[in-house]
Write a protein that holds these residues in place. Structure first.
Motif, mmCIF file in Angstrom:
data_model
loop_
_atom_site.group_PDB
_atom_site.id
_atom_site.type_symbol
_atom_site.label_atom_id
_atom_site.label_comp_id
_atom_site.label_asym_id
_atom_site.label_seq_id
_atom_site.Cartn_x
_atom_site.Cartn_y
_atom_site.Cartn_z
ATOM 1 N N ARG A 1 114.946 -51.717 79.696
ATOM 2 C CA ARG A 1 114.315 -51.394 78.413
ATOM 3 C C ARG A 1 113.643 -52.644 77.884
ATOM 4 O O ARG A 1 114.195 -53.741 77.987
ATOM 5 N N ALA A 2 112.436 -52.508 77.321
ATOM 6 C CA ALA A 2 111.717 -53.623 76.715
ATOM 7 C C ALA A 2 111.063 -53.147 75.429
ATOM 8 O O ALA A 2 110.661 -51.988 75.326
ATOM 9 N N GLU A 3 110.970 -54.047 74.443
ATOM 10 C CA GLU A 3 110.361 -53.719 73.150
ATOM 11 C C GLU A 3 109.109 -54.554 72.930
ATOM 12 O O GLU A 3 108.960 -55.632 73.509
ATOM 13 N N GLY A 4 108.211 -54.057 72.082
ATOM 14 C CA GLY A 4 107.000 -54.799 71.758
ATOM 15 C C GLY A 4 106.400 -54.332 70.452
ATOM 16 O O GLY A 4 106.883 -53.374 69.838
ATOM 17 N N LYS A 5 105.325 -55.029 70.028
ATOM 18 C CA LYS A 5 104.660 -54.708 68.765
ATOM 19 C C LYS A 5 103.173 -54.984 68.894
ATOM 20 O O LYS A 5 102.770 -56.016 69.423
ATOM 21 N N PHE A 6 102.352 -54.060 68.429
ATOM 22 C CA PHE A 6 100.910 -54.237 68.352
ATOM 23 C C PHE A 6 100.531 -54.728 66.971
ATOM 24 O O PHE A 6 101.152 -54.343 65.972
ATOM 25 N N ASP A 7 99.469 -55.546 66.897
ATOM 26 C CA ASP A 7 98.833 -55.831 65.612
ATOM 27 C C ASP A 7 98.026 -54.596 65.230
ATOM 28 O O ASP A 7 97.622 -53.818 66.101
ATOM 29 N N ALA A 8 97.738 -54.426 63.960
ATOM 30 C CA ALA A 8 97.041 -53.229 63.488
ATOM 31 C C ALA A 8 95.658 -53.073 64.103
ATOM 32 O O ALA A 8 95.208 -51.961 64.348
ATOM 33 N N THR A 9 94.973 -54.168 64.370
ATOM 34 C CA THR A 9 93.601 -54.087 64.864
ATOM 35 C C THR A 9 93.452 -54.564 66.299
ATOM 36 O O THR A 9 92.354 -54.803 66.758
ATOM 37 N N SER A 10 94.535 -54.701 67.036
ATOM 38 C CA SER A 10 94.489 -55.235 68.390
ATOM 39 C C SER A 10 93.838 -54.257 69.360
ATOM 40 O O SER A 10 94.252 -53.117 69.483
ATOM 41 N N ALA A 11 92.797 -54.721 70.056
ATOM 42 C CA ALA A 11 92.184 -53.933 71.121
ATOM 43 C C ALA A 11 92.540 -54.530 72.485
ATOM 44 O O ALA A 11 92.126 -54.028 73.511
ATOM 45 N N THR A 12 93.301 -55.606 72.475
ATOM 46 C CA THR A 12 93.681 -56.294 73.699
ATOM 47 C C THR A 12 94.943 -55.662 74.294
ATOM 48 O O THR A 12 95.892 -55.416 73.568
ATOM 49 N N PRO A 13 94.966 -55.417 75.596
ATOM 50 C CA PRO A 13 96.174 -54.865 76.205
ATOM 51 C C PRO A 13 97.359 -55.805 76.043
ATOM 52 O O PRO A 13 97.206 -57.016 76.108
ATOM 53 N N ILE A 14 98.524 -55.260 75.820
ATOM 54 C CA ILE A 14 99.741 -56.045 75.693
ATOM 55 C C ILE A 14 100.542 -55.896 76.980
ATOM 56 O O ILE A 14 100.919 -54.785 77.352
ATOM 57 N N PRO A 15 100.789 -57.013 77.680
ATOM 58 C CA PRO A 15 101.639 -56.908 78.867
ATOM 59 C C PRO A 15 103.092 -56.698 78.466
ATOM 60 O O PRO A 15 103.579 -57.322 77.530
ATOM 61 N N VAL A 16 103.763 -55.800 79.135
ATOM 62 C CA VAL A 16 105.178 -55.539 78.879
ATOM 63 C C VAL A 16 105.939 -55.990 80.116
ATOM 64 O O VAL A 16 105.779 -55.413 81.186
ATOM 65 N N ALA A 17 106.720 -57.061 79.962
ATOM 66 C CA ALA A 17 107.471 -57.603 81.099
ATOM 67 C C ALA A 17 108.761 -56.812 81.261
ATOM 68 O O ALA A 17 109.688 -56.947 80.475
ATOM 69 N N ILE A 18 108.784 -55.979 82.273
ATOM 70 C CA ILE A 18 109.957 -55.159 82.535
ATOM 71 C C ILE A 18 110.015 -54.941 84.048
ATOM 72 O O ILE A 18 108.997 -54.669 84.672
ATOM 73 N N HIS A 19 111.182 -55.132 84.630
ATOM 74 C CA HIS A 19 111.290 -55.092 86.086
ATOM 75 C C HIS A 19 112.487 -54.262 86.525
ATOM 76 O O HIS A 19 113.554 -54.342 85.937
ATOM 77 N N ALA A 20 112.264 -53.498 87.560
ATOM 78 C CA ALA A 20 113.336 -52.771 88.233
ATOM 79 C C ALA A 20 112.870 -52.532 89.661
ATOM 80 O O ALA A 20 111.674 -52.401 89.913
ATOM 81 N N GLU A 21 113.778 -52.498 90.589
ATOM 82 C CA GLU A 21 113.438 -52.357 92.007
ATOM 83 C C GLU A 21 112.755 -51.025 92.315
ATOM 84 O O GLU A 21 111.737 -50.982 92.949
ATOM 85 N N ALA A 22 113.350 -49.929 91.897
ATOM 86 C CA ALA A 22 112.792 -48.613 92.190
ATOM 87 C C ALA A 22 113.013 -47.710 90.986
ATOM 88 O O ALA A 22 114.122 -47.616 90.470
ATOM 89 N N VAL A 23 111.951 -47.088 90.513
ATOM 90 C CA VAL A 23 112.057 -46.160 89.386
ATOM 91 C C VAL A 23 111.275 -44.904 89.721
ATOM 92 O O VAL A 23 110.361 -44.924 90.543
ATOM 93 N N ASP A 24 111.640 -43.809 89.072
ATOM 94 C CA ASP A 24 110.864 -42.587 89.257
ATOM 95 C C ASP A 24 110.327 -42.041 87.936
ATOM 96 O O ASP A 24 109.657 -41.021 87.911
ATOM 97 N N ARG A 25 110.594 -42.780 86.841
ATOM 98 C CA ARG A 25 110.121 -42.322 85.536
ATOM 99 C C ARG A 25 109.959 -43.513 84.595
ATOM 100 O O ARG A 25 110.795 -44.416 84.562
ATOM 101 N N VAL A 26 108.865 -43.507 83.844
ATOM 102 C CA VAL A 26 108.609 -44.516 82.808
ATOM 103 C C VAL A 26 108.453 -43.769 81.498
ATOM 104 O O VAL A 26 107.698 -42.795 81.414
ATOM 105 N N ARG A 27 109.173 -44.219 80.479
ATOM 106 C CA ARG A 27 109.103 -43.571 79.165
ATOM 107 C C ARG A 27 108.608 -44.593 78.147
ATOM 108 O O ARG A 27 109.198 -45.665 77.999
#
Length: 77
Positions: free
Chosen positions: A32-58
């Motif tokens: 699980r990873a958390e993040g926050k956007f600025d109100a006017t951000s058009a820039t992609p936010i990288p989310v650092a989250i790692h797991a070996e094998a997954v079958d679903r992203v929420r």
């Protein structure tokens, strides 16, 4: 993984604020990873989250700006 905030042009009345991302294998949550956007951000936010094998992203939008949440893009690599 990267997330890009939505803007609903030309009105700019929707955008996501706080979010969290969860990775699953079957019914088991692996990470699980958390993040926050600025109100006017058009820039992609990288989310650092790692797991070996997954079958679903929420992606869960926990709060938003203006009248509602928006996501423009979700990229999983």
């Amino acid at each position: 993984m990267t997330l890009r905030n939505g803007h609903n042009l030309p009105y700019r009345d929707r955008a996501s604020c706080r979010f969290h991302v969860e990775l699953y294998l079957g019914h088991k949550r692996l990470a699980r990873a958390e993040g926050k956007f600025d109100a006017t951000s058009a820039t992609p936010i990288p989310v650092a989250i790692h797991a070996e094998a997954v079958d679903r992203v929420r992606v869960v939008i926990d709060s938003f700006y203006q009248v509602g949440a928006a996501l423009a893009e979700v990229v999983v690599q």
